[in-house]
Scaffold this active site. Sequence first.
Site, PDB file in Angstrom:
ATOM      1  N   GLY A  46       0.828  -1.191   0.000  1.00 61.24           N
ATOM      2  CA  GLY A  46       0.000   0.000   0.000  1.00 61.24           C
ATOM      3  C   GLY A  46       0.866   1.245   0.000  1.00 61.24           C
ATOM      4  N   GLN A  51       2.983   9.923   1.279  1.00 65.85           N
ATOM      5  CA  GLN A  51       4.274   9.230   1.292  1.00 65.85           C
ATOM      6  C   GLN A  51       5.152   9.590   0.098  1.00 65.85           C
ATOM      7  OE1 GLN A  51       2.347   5.220   2.231  1.00 65.85           O
ATOM      8  NE2 GLN A  51       4.379   5.065   3.165  1.00 65.85           N
ATOM      9  N   CYS A  90       6.518  -0.083   7.173  1.00 64.47           N
ATOM     10  CA  CYS A  90       6.054   1.070   6.404  1.00 64.47           C
ATOM     11  C   CYS A  90       7.194   1.558   5.524  1.00 64.47           C
ATOM     12  CB  CYS A  90       5.605   2.175   7.358  1.00 64.47           C
ATOM     13  SG  CYS A  90       5.006   3.656   6.529  1.00 64.47           S
ATOM     14  N   LEU A  91       6.881   1.850   4.262  1.00 63.38           N
ATOM     15  CA  LEU A  91       7.913   2.323   3.338  1.00 63.38           C
ATOM     16  C   LEU A  91       8.525   3.645   3.796  1.00 63.38           C
ATOM     17  CD1 LEU A  91       6.189   1.443  -0.068  1.00 63.38           C
ATOM     18  CD2 LEU A  91       7.941   0.145   1.169  1.00 63.38           C
ATOM     19  N   HIS A 132      -3.967   1.126   7.599  1.00 64.10           N
ATOM     20  CA  HIS A 132      -2.622   1.715   7.647  1.00 64.10           C
ATOM     21  C   HIS A 132      -2.549   2.894   6.669  1.00 64.10           C
ATOM     22  CE1 HIS A 132       1.906   1.292   8.034  1.00 64.10           C
ATOM     23  NE2 HIS A 132       1.787   2.067   6.971  1.00 64.10           N
ATOM     24  N   GLU A 133      -3.020   2.681   5.429  1.00 64.37           N
ATOM     25  CA  GLU A 133      -2.950   3.756   4.432  1.00 64.37           C
ATOM     26  C   GLU A 133      -3.869   4.919   4.799  1.00 64.37           C
ATOM     27  OE1 GLU A 133      -0.433   3.666   2.610  1.00 64.37           O
ATOM     28  OE2 GLU A 133      -0.074   1.558   3.087  1.00 64.37           O
ATOM     29  N   HIS A 136      -2.244   7.252   7.151  1.00 63.67           N
ATOM     30  CA  HIS A 136      -1.355   8.209   6.473  1.00 63.67           C
ATOM     31  C   HIS A 136      -2.133   9.439   6.012  1.00 63.67           C
ATOM     32  CE1 HIS A 136       2.569   6.339   6.264  1.00 63.67           C
ATOM     33  NE2 HIS A 136       2.050   5.195   5.838  1.00 63.67           N
TER      34      HIS A 136
END
Length: 160
Positions: A46, A51, A90-91, A132-133, A136
């Site tokens: 995701g 991000q 997480c990226l 999670h997304e 963000h």
Amino acid sequence: MAVKKVVTHPAEVLETPAETVTVFDKKLKKLLDDMYDTMLEMDGVGLAAPQIGILKRAAVVEIGDDRGRIDLVNPEILEKSGEQTGIEGCLSFPNVYGDVTRADYVKVRAFNRQGKPFILEARGFLARAVQHEMDHLDGVLFTSKISKYYTEDELADMEG
């Protein structure tokens, strides 16, 4: 399509609530495509627009199931139930992993890339990825929800 640079913590954009998308045009479609390409390149499941430095309420998710790619524009949770705890990464936080507790089921209303509303019902890992997304998009960092951190060695030991 293009792979964009992923913003890593610390960065103010990651802790700033994103703006509602009001125009569904070629620019939005390119943003979603770039996000998807970036997510795949980085081996993620995701990615949210903040991000890659864009404060818009847009995210893409693909967990490798039969649903494939899911574009979420202006998503909002209508219902949630149950509880699951699992390891997340997480990226935007390279090499940071930890247990996060989330709802096991979510019902989300969102818009697709054409601006058409839809309902997504998700359980398990997909529900986790969507939440999670969406965090963000609200400027919420997953590290604020971690109950136990893991080192890469501990993760490798768990994977066998």
